[in-house]
Structures are given as structure tokens and as C-alpha cells.
Design an enzyme around this catalytic site. Structure first.
Site, mmCIF file in Angstrom:
data_model
loop_
_atom_site.group_PDB
_atom_site.id
_atom_site.type_symbol
_atom_site.label_atom_id
_atom_site.label_comp_id
_atom_site.label_asym_id
_atom_site.label_seq_id
_atom_site.Cartn_x
_atom_site.Cartn_y
_atom_site.Cartn_z
ATOM 1 C CE LYS A 47 -45.737 50.271 -78.394
ATOM 2 N NZ LYS A 47 -45.806 51.462 -77.540
ATOM 3 C CB SER A 97 -47.513 49.583 -74.745
ATOM 4 O OG SER A 97 -47.110 50.832 -75.308
ATOM 5 C CB SER A 135 -45.372 52.937 -73.659
ATOM 6 O OG SER A 135 -46.620 52.719 -73.062
#
Length: 468
Positions: free
Chosen positions: A67, A142, A166
Site C-alpha cells: 500500500k 483505504s 481498511s
């Protein structure tokens, strides 16, 4: 059986083929990855024996993605914030460093929502990421780029972080496995934004994978010495687990009702466990879960034991510059002049409103503490709760703005500090992933991981996206 270079080349080709459609990998390091693969092949050709290598490098040659909110040396680290677009990481986040030391090879970094605080992965730096099962749908957030890249078979393992779901929402929307560990086991340092104050107890870094068996291995590497707090070496007897099931949160006014197909998938899990394992799945109704969104919001904005206030989201949006004025940004957004996304501006406005009623917040924090005690007592040393991952399957782009609080189904477990594994359960009638959350008491991650492995065999786990 195959050369590491061949493996990495195959994944590089897959990303080149698929990424123009899904926009999940926002910056690649293909040349470096191939160079690292050659070094792995050299090491294997010169090695004294496989056992030695397996112990020292449990992830030797395994392609991974990270990420973009995490530092990966030489890669951007913007978290989707326009005024960080030139920030390049000069070191590795602790978990990234541990995975690299275990032999994993990073292929690149993946998209996230602006400042990791929304459940659609779209921002003004990299644009929008699309779901591999339907390009008109979201990947979640996210850690949405991670969910999409794994689902599209562009990576084997991924690094995600989770303060409100997330890891688990993208894993659910993209039909892969995601694990939010017990709080405080895996280090969070090296990501932006990092948690401060009370939020350090809620933010978790964890693994995302296509296959359930990889979760534990990656979790062990990520946790490092902290792994001793978990009981991962304990053998789990599934027949001895006390299973509990809750179909929905009790009907919160803020949250959508749980979709019929998600309820049906959960019912099939209950029937399978009862039929095949001979266990009795206990239906429970935990009244306080109805207030999940309010409890999460209040606990996120509370002070810690030293009286330190949680960092304001509007300060983070400014990133060491001037704090952002959400109303002014909203005016600019309406005429196309803001460098922020609408969800980020809306969150800034909501934060201001939360400050207006400290009395109600204190009551909700107290309710959260009592819910935590209730959950720990219910689950105990051998309990697993089945609970929906989200009220709906992957929504269409932009529609989360109409249902902004649906993330409460995952968020509540962050403030309770409990370990949760999101497990895929095949596809809906529209061809979109279904799934379920498996929840255990603190430090009982081994239970949810064992149940995830079992359900993968029973329900098929990850399904290749047909349209790609």
C-alpha cells in the site's frame, strides 16, 4: 520447480496486462524486482540445502505489493495527498523491511484513498482504482489498490493497514483474504499518516492474500518478535470452537440493511459448520453493536490516558502546512478548484461537528469500553463470531458518498482491539464477491485463521475475475 525470474516476469506481465484497466499499481519497480529475482536464483543454485533457506527466508522470491501509504525505499509515499506528490521514501517501513528480509520481492506500490480515511480508493494524485470483477465498482479503501491487485492475480501477498476496516473492506469487495491482527502486535511505523494518541490502539497493520494459508506465514514475518503474543503454534480443533453468529448490527439508522445474498452466504456457513463439524452455532444479539458508528467516532476522537488529543484530520490534510478549512475547501470543490476529494472535505466537516457535544462523546466511549468487555466475555478462549463484512457487495463508484457510515461493520472491531479475518465466500448473482468476518477475543488470531482455512476449502476461496 520454476526459476524466481520466471515467477517475477509472469507477475510483471500480468500487471502490465491488467493495470491499465484497474489502476491499482501506482508506481512499479519492475527492473529492481527482476534484479532481486536473479539474486534469489543465484542463492538457490549455491545454497547448502532447502531447509536452511526455508527457515532463514520463508518468503524467498515471493512477489508482493505494498500500500502506497507505507514507506518502500525509492517509491512515492503520498497517501494520495496532492501536496505530498514529490515525497519519495528513503527507507522501508518496519513490516516492509521484515518481508524483504524474509525474501519477498516488492513489485510496486498500490493506490489508497486520500489520507487512508475513506472506503473508495480514489485521490487527486493517482486517480481511481477499479474493481477487477466489475470496473464500474469500487475496490474499497483505504487499502483498495492492494485488494484489487491481489484479486486480479497481479501479486501474491500484500501489506495493508486498517483503522476502520481498511484491510477487510477491500479484501471483501475483491474476494480475497485480509487479516486485522490483535492490536499492538504488528508495528505500524513507517506509514503516513501514522496514528497518534488514542488511535495508536486502533490502527493495525496486517496481511492481505489470495490464499488463506498465506495469512499466517505473512503475519508471523510482519509481527517479528511480537508474534510470541499470539498463539499461532497452538493446534486448533475446529469442533471445539464455540461459534456465535450475528446477522446484522441490530438496525442502526446510519447504516444500510444487510443485503439478502450476504445474509444467505452467512446462513450457508452456519449450516455447513453445523452439518460438517457437528457444532452448534449460537445466534447472538449484542444490543450495543447498533451504535457501532457512533462508538467508533467517539473513541477515535477521544483523548488518551495522558490527555493527548487525537490529531485533527484537517491538520493532516494540510501536512505540516496550514490546516485546511473544510467549508472553504467545499466551496473550492464545487467550482473544481480544490486539490482534495469530497469525502476528505466531508470528513473534515464531520470532525468539527463531533467536537460540539463532548458529553455525548464521553457516554459513547464508556459504551465502547463496556462493549469490549462484553465481547471478550462472550468469545473467551475458544469463541469465534460470524459477522457481515459490509452491508452490501462492492458498490458502484461514487455511491459510498450516499452511504458514508456503512464501514461501521468493520470499524467497530478496531476500537474493540479484536483480531478479525475477512474470508471470501464465492460470488453473488451479479458476479461480485461475497464474504464474512471471523472475529475472536484478543490474541486468539489463530482461531480466525484456522476457520478461514477451513471455509476456503468448503466454499472455494478466491475466484478468478472472469472479465479480465
Amino acid at each position: 520447480q520454476v526459476m524466481c525470474v520466471e515467477v517475477v516476469e509472469a507477475y510483471v506481465e500480468r500487471i502490465k496486462e491488467v493495470n491499465p484497466l484497474i489502476n491499482a499499481v501506482v508506481k512499479d519497480r519492475f527492473e529492481e524486482a527482476l534484479q532481486e529475482a536473479r539474486q534469489v536464483d543465484k542463492l538457490l543454485s549455491e545454497s547448502p540445502g532447502d531447509d536452511y533457506l526455508e527457515e532463514k527466508f520463508p518468503l524467498l522470491g515471493v512477489p508482493m505489493t505494498v500500500k502506497e501509504a507505507f514507506s518502500l525505499h525509492g517509491m512515492p509515499n503520498t497517501s494520495g495527498l496532492v501536496n505530498r506528490r514529490n515525497v519519495v521514501a528513503t527507507s522501508d517501513a518496519t513490516v516492509v523491511s521484515r518481508l524483504k528480509q524474509a525474501g519477498a520481492i516488492p513489485l510496486g506500490v498500490t493506490n489508497c484513498s486520500e489520507l487512508c480515511m475513506w472506503y473508495e480508493s480514489s485521490n487527486r494524485v493517482y486517480g481511481r482504482t477499479n474493481n477487477p470483477y466489475d470496473l464500474q465498482r469500487i475496490v474499497g479503501g483505504s487499502s483498495g489498490g492492494e485488494g484489487g491487485v491481489l484479486a486480479a492475480a497481479c501479486s501474491v501477498i500484500g501489506v495493508g493497514s486498517d483503522i476502520g476496516g481498511s484491510i477487510r473492506m477491500p479484501a471483501f469487495f475483491n474476494g480475497v483474504f485480509g487479516h486485522k491482527p490483535t492490536t499492538g502486535v504488528v508495528p505500524n511505523d513507517g506509514q503516513f499518516p501514522n496514528a497518534r494518541g488514542v488511535r495508536t490502539s486502533y490502527l493495525c497493520t496486517g496481511p492481505m492474500c489470495r490464499y488463506a494459508e498465506d495469512l499466517e506465514l505473512v503475519l508471523r514475518v510482519m509481527a517479528g518478535p511480537g508474534v510470541n503474543k499470539l498463539k499461532l503454534n497452538e493446534k486448533v480443533s475446529l469442533e471445539k470452537i464455540k461459534f456465535h453468529c450475528m446477522d446484522h448490527d441490530g438496525g442502526s439508522v446510519f447504516v444500510s440493511p444487510v443485503a439478502k445474498e450476504i445474509l444467505q452466504a452467512q446462513k450457508k456457513v452456519v449450516e455447513h459448520l453445523e452439518g460438517e463439524l457437528g457444532v452448534q452455532v449460537q445466534r447472538v444479539s449484542i444490543h450495543k453493536m447498533k451504535y457501532s458508528f457512533q462508538i467508533w467516532s467517539a473513541m477515535m476522537s477521544s483523548t488518551d490516558s495522558n490527555g493527548q488529543e487525537a490529531q485533527l484530520f484537517t491538520d493532516l490534510l494540510g501536512d505540516h502546512g496550514k490546516p485546511v478549512w473544510p467549508l472553504w475547501e467545499l466551496m473550492k470543490w464545487l467550482v473544481g478548484m480544490s486539490s482534495h476529494t469530497l469525502p476528505a472535505i466531508a470528513l473534515g466537516l464531520t470532525e468539527k461537528l463531533m467536537k460540539l457535544n463532548p458529553g455525548a462523546n464521553a457516554k459513547l466511549v464508556s459504551m465502547g469500553k463496556s462493549l469490549q468487555e462484553e465481547m471478550e466475555a462472550l468469545l473467551g478462549p475458544d469463541g469465534v463470531l460470524l459477522y457481515p463484512s459490509h452491508p452490501t457487495v462492492a458498490p458502484r463508484h461514487h455511491s459510498p458518498i450516499c452511504t458514508p457510515f456503512n464501514f461501521a461493520y468493520t470499524a467497530i472491531f478496531n476500537v474493540l482491539g479484536l483480531p478479525v479475518t475477512q474470508c471470501p465466500l464465492g460470488l453473488s448473482s451479479e458476479g461480485l464477491p461475497l464474504g464474512i468476518q471471523l472475529v475472536a477475543a484478543s490474541y486468539n488470531d489463530h482461531l480466525t485463521l484456522a476457520v478461514a482455512r477451513y471455509l476456503e476449502k468448503a466454499f472455494g476461496g478466491w475466484v478468478v475475475p472472469g472479465k479480465l
